[in-house]
Design an enzyme around this catalytic site. Structure first.
Site, short mmCIF file in Angstrom:
data_model
loop_
_atom_site.label_atom_id
_atom_site.label_comp_id
_atom_site.label_asym_id
_atom_site.label_seq_id
_atom_site.Cartn_x
_atom_site.Cartn_y
_atom_site.Cartn_z
N HIS A 58 0.79 -1.23 0.00
CA HIS A 58 0.00 0.00 0.00
C HIS A 58 0.83 1.29 0.00
O HIS A 58 0.27 2.38 0.00
CB HIS A 58 -0.92 0.01 1.22
CG HIS A 58 -0.14 0.08 2.49
ND1 HIS A 58 0.48 -1.02 3.04
CD2 HIS A 58 0.18 1.12 3.29
CE1 HIS A 58 1.13 -0.66 4.13
NE2 HIS A 58 0.97 0.64 4.30
N HIS A 73 1.78 7.01 -0.59
CA HIS A 73 0.86 6.15 0.18
C HIS A 73 -0.42 6.00 -0.63
O HIS A 73 -1.04 6.98 -0.99
CB HIS A 73 0.57 6.79 1.54
CG HIS A 73 0.17 5.81 2.57
ND1 HIS A 73 -1.09 5.26 2.63
CD2 HIS A 73 0.87 5.26 3.58
CE1 HIS A 73 -1.15 4.42 3.66
NE2 HIS A 73 0.04 4.40 4.24
#
Length: 151
Positions: A58, A73
């Protein structure tokens, strides 16, 4: 020393303060911008030339040869997905070029799962004064310059 930091995804550029997470919104990890990604499956690309020093399904960090490192992110609270829905295209320690695919993902699936797909792009170990030529909020393509990191 200056490094151009590119958008990792296509979408709409926003101030980092729009990220629904205080760690990012208050620039606790560093200054930057955020991209509300287009809600279609695709790849997040490297924002700079460098070495992948941190890699999670992620999120990733690319450190440049000049020193600055950039965090991307993919969504908020996506760590809780434990990698589901993400495809890694590189390995930790790999050299990457700006614009090279790093992680495949589907922002719509993130949103459908009740999480924000917004993508913070953060200049680690920087101050707001280090960021110059900051792009105004609005539409952005993957690979467009977001800001220049000046040191």
């Amino acid at each position: 020393m200056s490094v151009k930091v590119l958008s990792p995804v296509k979408g709409v550029l926003a101030p980092i303060t729009e990220v629904p997470d205080p760690v990012f919104a208050q620039a606790m990890v560093g200054p930057g911008l955020a991209v509300h990604p287009e809600l279609t499956a695709g790849d997040a690309v490297s924002p700079v030339d460098g070495t992948v020093v941190t890699l999670h399904p992620h999120a990733f960090v690319v450190a440049t040869a000049e020193g600055p490192a950039v965090l991307v992110h993919l969504g908020i609270d996506t760590v809780k997905l434990k990698g589901e829905g993400f495809t890694l295209h590189v390995a930790k320690g790999d050299s990457v070029k700006a614009g090279q695919p790093v992680i495949g993902w589907d922002p719509k699936a993130i949103e459908d799962g009740g999480r924000s797909p917004i993508c913070p792009v953060v200049a680690l170990d920087a101050t707001a004064e280090n960021l110059v030529d900051v792009r105004e909020p609005g539409p952005v393509e993957a690979g467009d310059t977001l800001f220049t990191w000046q040191r």
